[in-house]
Design a protein around this motif. Structure first.
Motif, mmCIF file in Angstrom:
data_model
loop_
_atom_site.group_PDB
_atom_site.id
_atom_site.type_symbol
_atom_site.label_atom_id
_atom_site.label_comp_id
_atom_site.label_asym_id
_atom_site.label_seq_id
_atom_site.Cartn_x
_atom_site.Cartn_y
_atom_site.Cartn_z
ATOM 1 N N SER A 75 0.838 -1.215 0.000
ATOM 2 C CA SER A 75 0.000 0.000 0.000
ATOM 3 C C SER A 75 0.864 1.253 0.000
ATOM 4 O O SER A 75 0.610 2.184 -0.759
ATOM 5 C CB SER A 75 -0.889 0.054 1.250
ATOM 6 N N ALA A 76 1.862 1.259 0.870
ATOM 7 C CA ALA A 76 2.735 2.433 0.960
ATOM 8 C C ALA A 76 3.467 2.643 -0.368
ATOM 9 O O ALA A 76 3.544 3.767 -0.873
ATOM 10 C CB ALA A 76 3.729 2.247 2.103
ATOM 11 N N MET A 129 2.469 1.713 -3.304
ATOM 12 C CA MET A 129 1.501 2.122 -4.314
ATOM 13 C C MET A 129 1.095 3.588 -4.132
ATOM 14 O O MET A 129 0.921 4.312 -5.102
ATOM 15 C CB MET A 129 0.296 1.189 -4.189
ATOM 16 N N HIS A 130 0.968 4.027 -2.878
ATOM 17 C CA HIS A 130 0.548 5.411 -2.648
ATOM 18 C C HIS A 130 1.596 6.407 -3.101
ATOM 19 O O HIS A 130 1.295 7.568 -3.331
ATOM 20 C CB HIS A 130 0.216 5.607 -1.162
ATOM 21 N N ALA A 131 2.832 5.948 -3.233
ATOM 22 C CA ALA A 131 3.885 6.843 -3.700
ATOM 23 C C ALA A 131 4.068 6.737 -5.213
ATOM 24 O O ALA A 131 4.979 7.345 -5.763
ATOM 25 C CB ALA A 131 5.193 6.523 -2.974
ATOM 26 N N PRO A 139 1.867 7.263 -8.495
ATOM 27 C CA PRO A 139 0.583 7.646 -9.102
ATOM 28 C C PRO A 139 0.193 6.803 -10.313
ATOM 29 O O PRO A 139 -0.998 6.589 -10.559
ATOM 30 C CB PRO A 139 0.803 9.104 -9.522
ATOM 31 N N GLN A 176 -1.235 3.627 -8.951
ATOM 32 C CA GLN A 176 -2.549 4.009 -8.391
ATOM 33 C C GLN A 176 -3.609 4.068 -9.478
ATOM 34 O O GLN A 176 -4.688 3.501 -9.353
ATOM 35 C CB GLN A 176 -2.476 5.431 -7.814
#
Lengths: 334, 263
Positions: free
Chosen positions: B204-205, B207-209, B211, B214
């Protein structure tokens, strides 16, 4: 839901909820990509976004600092106008007309804004931080996500009229309108299908709260008439003292492209698109904006007429008088 | 009742896991029956009823009425159970074979205000068994006696090479058991993050960094296609978790949203 984002980059994300857990306030961020908010209400847009599996698996929670930091990094559009209203008087239609425009970001009753505007009713410490966080929240919601946006119109919940002075402190330069309607017509609509503030206790702490037990002792028509009277009275007070533009339902939809065009940030071509949206909207929904005044009035029983006369008629007439003065002043060349 | 159940608690009492294991060995092989809830597990999940409901469709299944000891509940087992000063409902030996897994689920009947409480006594287990409650690994050791609130989401994965066998006891609520739970809470070892949930959080971390990643995942509207894409993209980047880890995260995401309307 994962923890803090590493990058603090909230492009494509919107805050969909802010809430208080024990002493800390949190933000729930949801991925919207560049999808414009075209649905009648913000919560409809959220519901659509939450249908995507991504937003179940990967939504993010942060503290409120993330909002303030994001505002610094990427300030949103400043608000062009606020729409406050007495419910059932065309505000959703007005928001929908504007939401068609690529030039306009329209936020229709976003729950996180309501939560922050009323935070001080249950968190005494809130008053100190409300202005900064309210501005940061709107900044996050009003990001230019498509590229062509230049105006931000925010329609608030009906009960937010009581928080208008706070809203003015946050955005002193932003014009606002108060949309209302003959209270008998609103009351009949609310009796038929009550809004949330017309059910005692449903919206949480608010200046509409009555002393314990009182709400339950009132008949439905009296409760609705009193609540409506409070909203209209606050609308009148704030229009008179905080420079609000009084707008009657009967002026819609022409007023959107007419006397309100400047306030709503519309140029001539925008106004035409917005009006076209009206027809499409009316056709699709088949309900709003048919002339239903007579039908509504005939449906009123004697008890409802009496209560509305007693509790809501005086502020309504005061609003009407103020509106006449405002219209006359607009018509007079400076 | 003011007693609020914790997610889990290790009770002060201990059992002799060697003796329990020997007693299990002595039971006839044909006594093991597949678990009734066939849609929720993979591999070997089977059990032997020591006390069963009279009205249950199979000896392992729940019922409404009284329970009584079965033919397998000999003196040894009776003596073990007699140490619990509570009314007993069903009592089962449950076995999860090597590589077996029980999907995430909730036993809502155990969450009712006057519902039964469930105790687990691990008889044969090892570090390769993950018993996950609320997404976290409960560090149960052989011979211990644990209360688990299984009305919360839970699942079991046996990554090891031998069968995991627990004695699972459903008890009536009462002051004795509540006192045991309270007494055990103080030194109950903390639940630990599971390997899958840690890998999921790390992904998750990541992926959140990113875009682009995402946007690729956010475009999915179909859950099955989304799950396949997440697992493939995560595995390609060295994050190993199962569809159950993803499903647990999604059900948390759903309940985090809907809990705002719960009073």
């Amino acid at each position: 839901m994962a923890g803090l984002t590493l990058s603090g980059d909230w492009r494509d994300w919107l805050p969909i909820r802010v809430w208080r857990d024990a002493d800390a306030w949190s933000v729930d961020w949801c991925h919207f990509g560049n999808r414009p908010l075209r649905e009648p209400f913000f919560c409809d847009s959220v519901e659509l976004a939450l249908r995507r599996p991504f937003n179940l698996a990967f939504r993010q929670n942060t503290g409120m600092d993330a909002l303030l930091e994001w505002q610094q990094r990427s300030p949103g559009l400043p608000p062009t106008a606020f729409i406050l209203h007495a419910s059932r008087c065309g505000s959703t239609l007005m928001a929908q007309m504007l939401a068609r425009l690529d030039s306009h970001v329209v936020l229709s009753e976003p729950p996180p804004l309501d939560a922050l505007l009323r935070a001080h009713h249950h968190d005494p410490a809130a008053a100190a931080w409300q202005p900064a966080r309210i501005r940061a929240l709107l900044s996050a919601l009003a990001q230019s996500r498509q590229g062509g946006e230049r105006a931000l119109v925010v329609k608030l919940d009906a009960w937010n009229i009581f928080e208008l002075p706070l809203l003015r402190r946050c955005f002193p330069a932003t014009p606002w309108i108060f949309l209302y309607r003959d209270p008998l017509e609103i009351a009949i609509s609310q009796l038929h299908s009550p809004g949330r503030h017309m059910v005692p206790g449903l919206i949480g702490a608010s200046p509409l709260d009555m002393p314990a037990g009182q709400a339950a002792s009132l008949s439905r028509p009296e409760f609705i008439a009193r609540t409506l009277g409070s909203v209209l009275a606050a609308g009148f007070d704030h229009c008179a003292n905080h420079g609000g533009l009084a707008v009657n339902y009967t002026e819609l939809p022409q007023a959107v492209g007419g006397r309100l065009a400047g306030v709503l940030g519309l140029d001539a071509s925008d106004a035409i698109i917005a009006q076209a949206g009206l027809h499409e909207h009316a056709k699709r929904r088949g309900e709003l904006f048919e002339p239903d005044r007579e039908r509504k009035r005939q449906a009123a029983d004697e008890a409802t007429r009496t209560q509305v006369d007693r509790w809501a008629q005086t502020p309504y007439l005061a609003l009407e008088k103020l509106r006449m003065q405002q219209c006359a002043a607009e018509a007079t060349p400076a | 009742m003011s007693f609020i159940l914790p997610a889990c608690a290790r009770l002060p009492m201990r059992f002799d896991s060697q003796a329990l294991g020997a007693a299990v060995e002595a039971l006839p092989l044909q006594a093991w029956q597949p678990h009734f809830n066939t849609g929720y597990y993979e591999g070997d999940w089977s059990g032997i009823a020591l006390r069963a409901y009279e009205d249950a469709s199979t000896p392992l299944a729940p019922g409404q009425g009284e329970t009584q000891a079965t033919e397998y509940c000999d003196e040894f087992w009776q003596a073990q159970l007699a140490r619990l000063k509570v009314g007993l409902c069903s009592v089962r030996l449950l076995r999860l074979g090597p590589g077996g897994s029980i999907r995430e689920h909730r036993d809502y009947d155990l969450g009712a205000p006057n519902g039964n409480l469930r105790l687990h006594v691990p008889i044969v287990t090892d570090a390769q068994v993950d018993f996950l409650l609320d997404g976290r690994k409960v560090p149960m050791q052989a011979g211990e006696c644990w209360f688990l609130d299984l009305s919360r989401p839970h699942r079991v994965e046996n990554h090891g090479g031998s069968s995991r066998i627990h004695l699972v006891i459903d008890c009536c609520r009462g002051p004795w058991l509540e006192a045991q739970i309270v007494a055990g809470l103080a030194d109950t070892p903390a639940s630990q993050p599971s390997r899958g949930s840690e890998a999921f959080a790390a992904f998750s971390a990541h992926m959140h960094a990113d875009p682009v990643l995402q946007a690729e995942l956010a475009a999915h509207e179909d859950s099955a296609a989304f799950t396949a894409a997440v697992l493939a993209l995560a595995a390609a980047r060295g994050y190993r978790f199962s569809d159950d880890d993803l499903r647990a995260a999604m059900s948390r995401g759903r309940s985090d949203w809907s809990k705002q309307w719960r009073v």
